[in-house]
Design a protein around this motif. Structure first.
Motif, PDB file in Angstrom:
ATOM      1  N   LEU A  12       0.829  -1.211   0.000  1.00  0.00           N
ATOM      2  CA  LEU A  12       0.000   0.000   0.000  1.00  0.00           C
ATOM      3  C   LEU A  12       0.859   1.254   0.000  1.00  0.00           C
ATOM      4  O   LEU A  12       0.546   2.247  -0.675  1.00  0.00           O
ATOM      5  CB  LEU A  12      -0.938   0.007   1.205  1.00  0.00           C
ATOM      6  N   PHE A  13       1.969   1.198   0.749  1.00  0.00           N
ATOM      7  CA  PHE A  13       2.846   2.363   0.771  1.00  0.00           C
ATOM      8  C   PHE A  13       3.492   2.583  -0.594  1.00  0.00           C
ATOM      9  O   PHE A  13       3.673   3.719  -1.025  1.00  0.00           O
ATOM     10  CB  PHE A  13       3.910   2.214   1.861  1.00  0.00           C
ATOM     11  N   LEU A  56      -1.420  12.094   7.250  1.00  0.00           N
ATOM     12  CA  LEU A  56      -1.258  11.634   8.636  1.00  0.00           C
ATOM     13  C   LEU A  56      -2.398  10.679   9.019  1.00  0.00           C
ATOM     14  O   LEU A  56      -2.183   9.639   9.648  1.00  0.00           O
ATOM     15  CB  LEU A  56      -1.253  12.855   9.556  1.00  0.00           C
ATOM     16  N   TRP A  57      -3.635  11.032   8.603  1.00  0.00           N
ATOM     17  CA  TRP A  57      -4.774  10.145   8.905  1.00  0.00           C
ATOM     18  C   TRP A  57      -4.561   8.779   8.275  1.00  0.00           C
ATOM     19  O   TRP A  57      -4.841   7.753   8.860  1.00  0.00           O
ATOM     20  CB  TRP A  57      -6.092  10.731   8.366  1.00  0.00           C
ATOM     21  N   LEU A  58      -4.058   8.838   7.035  1.00  0.00           N
ATOM     22  CA  LEU A  58      -3.809   7.597   6.311  1.00  0.00           C
ATOM     23  C   LEU A  58      -2.796   6.746   7.072  1.00  0.00           C
ATOM     24  O   LEU A  58      -2.978   5.540   7.266  1.00  0.00           O
ATOM     25  CB  LEU A  58      -3.270   7.955   4.918  1.00  0.00           C
ATOM     26  N   PHE A  59      -1.755   7.426   7.544  1.00  0.00           N
ATOM     27  CA  PHE A  59      -0.703   6.728   8.288  1.00  0.00           C
ATOM     28  C   PHE A  59      -1.268   6.066   9.547  1.00  0.00           C
ATOM     29  O   PHE A  59      -1.048   4.887   9.821  1.00  0.00           O
ATOM     30  CB  PHE A  59       0.406   7.725   8.632  1.00  0.00           C
ATOM     31  N   PHE A  75      -8.054   2.823   2.700  1.00  0.00           N
ATOM     32  CA  PHE A  75      -6.849   3.317   2.018  1.00  0.00           C
ATOM     33  C   PHE A  75      -7.208   4.026   0.707  1.00  0.00           C
ATOM     34  O   PHE A  75      -6.759   5.146   0.448  1.00  0.00           O
ATOM     35  CB  PHE A  75      -5.910   2.131   1.750  1.00  0.00           C
ATOM     36  N   VAL A  76      -8.079   3.372  -0.091  1.00  0.00           N
ATOM     37  CA  VAL A  76      -8.448   3.963  -1.376  1.00  0.00           C
ATOM     38  C   VAL A  76      -9.143   5.304  -1.159  1.00  0.00           C
ATOM     39  O   VAL A  76      -8.800   6.318  -1.799  1.00  0.00           O
ATOM     40  CB  VAL A  76      -9.348   2.993  -2.174  1.00  0.00           C
ATOM     41  N   GLY A  77     -10.103   5.343  -0.250  1.00  0.00           N
ATOM     42  CA  GLY A  77     -10.846   6.573   0.023  1.00  0.00           C
ATOM     43  C   GLY A  77      -9.926   7.704   0.433  1.00  0.00           C
ATOM     44  O   GLY A  77      -9.967   8.808  -0.125  1.00  0.00           O
ATOM     45  N   LEU A  78      -9.050   7.413   1.397  1.00  0.00           N
ATOM     46  CA  LEU A  78      -8.164   8.456   1.910  1.00  0.00           C
ATOM     47  C   LEU A  78      -7.157   8.891   0.847  1.00  0.00           C
ATOM     48  O   LEU A  78      -6.837  10.077   0.734  1.00  0.00           O
ATOM     49  CB  LEU A  78      -7.434   7.957   3.161  1.00  0.00           C
TER      50      LEU A  78
END
Lengths: 308, 343
Positions: A12-13, A56-59, A75-78
């Protein structure tokens, strides 16, 4: 912070990095850089801040969740939301010539799509959380505070129990009913620790905690009190029922064939239990110290019996 | 010189620190973080006879207090202390024929067992009282709590180990009530009172002299002889403890001025003051603390009149005594008796 979950999200990263890098590369490729005087730094700071925050939220989402469907949706949304923010941010530094003007028209497009996906993901998360909550019954009531969990057993600690008892007491007074409180103490736990080491002691505590949970009803609450002692709150329960349940727990723990590490030798442990009933008139500390005194008396009686 | 100071390296690490660092490590704190500010490393600690200073131990306690949310570390440490962390003395304890003998060993080998707190034993009819004070000067609240929790759990654990169950005791503590009283209830069992301006364990004499099963006088003697050989190399008391003992023994009748005390320690008053301030304390503070303790003890355990207490503390008249008592405790003697009577 614990980064154990990160290793499940390496791919994902990579995706995130590729997406963000290509967005930046594309904008720079297609547009012309603004001169220093043209840049509105106030705007840039604001939009840059928003971009960073979504990252940051994603993290935080990724480090707190194992891999899985819900995580992917989140993940996709963010990421899509973040792409929109990033395009907006790049806008401050580049100017698009007429034939690339479509870029600024579509820059706000990923965000709404991303937010719709995020909403779906959050709904999925809600369903998932409901399943987890069902697994948490008997260890949690109405209120969550992770700072109060006990490190060894995973149950809540004495402080959580005190808060819940207080809450229950006001309810009990209103309904004019009673609440039973039970205490369980592992016999000769010191001796066990000395013989087999603290680590085995911790494992024993954890297994006893699980066994206690299995013997409870859904509305009961079990917490680790201190050391080898557990407290269980049984709302709307008579003393007789509480004592019967305490008996059940004693019986089932004495039948637990505890194993040390790889050894197959069974080791049987015994617990002492006592239960008292309250009508909500006493303070919580008072209740617990009464219960402790009852426990001391019970242990003393058990010791006398053993030596006789 | 038979006393040590706060920053003398006298604490045997394998006895006092390794277990603590390991416990903290188990709850997820890195040893380097716990040892920060002590100028030693985890690899030093596990050298066989490595010693650190009391100051370093206090720094470790500060760090643990800051980094860990667990309130039971001091208690767990205390539970481990006996009999495995005390070397040959463990053998001696295990062969004592009653608790009184164990207590005697504690007093003779204080440096090995508990160099940071010292105990004074007082008797009233049918009861024995152990009064504790810091041997290393003023401690911060959490340091004081940690050391009392640690040492008392170790002592009570030893009693429980030998007698097979928790002994009925009454325990008074100088600090305010904590939030985690459950730890005290489970680990100590007995009646614990907070905010009593005195640290004291009271035990009934019938428990103290109750014969213990499985004891052997020759084995105890052998163990003690071996421990005594080890003791020859080091047997000191904390500097503040030495001063306190001097004050206690002269308090009733003799001159206890700072000058007299400094002369006793063969120092100039200036050096003496500097040494005390190095231990975060002052002479007057120690004097007040010991006299207030003396008065409180006589008041609560012996029910002595104010007149007798005042004269045993060299007060010329009652008014002075009342005023001093109010300064020490924030209460007049009458109020204090009244408050204690409620328990």
């Amino acid at each position: 912070m614990n980064f154990a979950f990160l290793k499940f999200h390496r791919h994902l990263f990579v995706i995130l990095f590729v997406v963000l890098a290509s967005v930046v590369a594309m904008t720079i490729q297609l547009g012309d850089l603004k001169t220093f005087a043209q840049i509105d730094f106030f705007d840039a700071a604001g939009e840059g801040g928003i971009t960073l925050m979504t990252l940051l939220w994603l993290f935080f989402t990724l480090i707190s969740r194992p891999a899985g469907k819900v995580t992917h949706w989140l993940f996709v949304g963010l990421t899509l939301t973040n792409v929109s923010m990033l395009l907006d941010f790049m806008d401050e530094f580049v100017q698009y010539p007429a034939d690339s003007a479509w870029l600024s028209t579509i820059e706000s497009l990923p965000a709404p799509i991303g937010m719709v996906i995020l909403s779906v993901a959050l709904y999925q998360w809600h369903l998932e959380q409901m399943t987890i909550n069902a697994q948490l019954r008997r260890t949690e009531r109405y209120y969550r505070d992770h700072s109060l969990t006990d490190f060894v057993t995973g149950l809540y600690s004495a402080k959580y129990m005190k808060n819940q008892l207080e809450r229950e007491c006001t309810q009990v007074k209103k309904r004019q009913s009673t609440v039973a409180v039970m205490m369980i103490d592992i016999r000769n736990f010191d001796c066990f620790n000395r013989k087999h080491g603290d680590q085995q002691g911790d494992i024993l505590l954890r297994e006893v905690a699980q066994l206690i949970l299995m013997n409870l009803r859904d509305e009961d609450l079990a917490c680790r009190y201190a050391s080898d002692r557990f407290v269980i709150m049984l709302p709307n329960t008579t003393l007789l029922t509480a004592q019967a349940m305490a008996n059940d727990i004693e019986l089932s723990i004495s039948n637990l064939a505890f194993k040390f590490g790889p050894s197959s030798v069974a080791n049987y442990q015994h617990v002492t239990s006592c239960a008292l009933i309250f009508d909500g008139q006493e303070g919580v500390d008072d209740m617990l110290s009464q219960l402790n005194n009852a426990m001391l008396a019970t242990k003393h009686a058990v010791n006398l019996q053993a030596s006789a | 010189m038979n006393w040590f100071e706060r920053d003398d390296d006298i604490l045997l690490c394998r006895q006092f620190t390794v277990a603590l660092v390991d416990l903290a490590k188990q709850s997820g704190i890195h040893p380097d973080k716990i040892l920060k500010g002590t100028r030693c490393f985890y690899n030093d600690l596990i050298k066989p006879e490595y010693c650190i200073s009391v100051q370093a131990l206090l720094v470790i306690i500060d760090n643990v207090n800051k980094l860990s949310t667990r309130q039971d570390l001091s208690f767990l440490l205390g539970r481990k202390f006996f009999p495995s962390h005390v070397g040959m003395l463990g053998q001696a304890f295990l062969n004592c024929s009653n608790i009184a003998q164990m207590l005697r060993i504690c007093q003779c080998f204080q440096f090995q067992l508990c160099p940071f707190l010292f105990v004074q034993v007082s008797k009233t009819t049918g009861k024995t009282h152990l009064i504790f004070n810091s041997a290393v000067g003023t401690l911060h609240d959490h340091q004081q709590r940690f050391l009392y929790e640690f040492m008392f759990t170790a002592m009570l654990g030893a009693l429980k180990f030998r007698l097979g169950e928790l002994v009925p005791l009454s325990i008074k503590l100088p600090y305010r009530a904590v939030e985690y009283t459950e730890q005290y209830q489970v680990h100590w069992g007995g009646k614990v009172q907070f905010d009593q301006q005195i640290a004291m364990i009271t035990i009934a004499d019938n428990w103290l002299y109750k014969p213990l099963p499985d004891s052997s006088l020759p084995l105890k003697k052998m163990a003690l002889n071996e421990a005594k050989v080890q003791r020859l190399t080091a047997c000191k008391i904390g500097f503040v403890q030495a001063v306190c003992q001097y004050i206690k023994c002269k308090m009733a009748t003799q001159d206890i001025s700072l000058e007299a005390c400094a002369a006793h320690f063969k120092m100039s008053p200036a050096t003496f003051k500097r040494k005390l301030s190095h231990h975060q304390t002052r002479y007057q503070q120690l004097l007040d603390q010991l006299r207030s303790q003396h008065a409180i003890f006589l008041m609560t355990e012996n029910q002595q009149s104010n007149e007798r207490i005042a004269s045993s503390l060299q007060f010329t008249d009652l008014t002075n005594f009342r005023r001093a008592f109010k300064r020490w405790t924030g209460m007049t003697p009458t109020d204090f008796r009244h408050k204690c009577g409620q328990f």
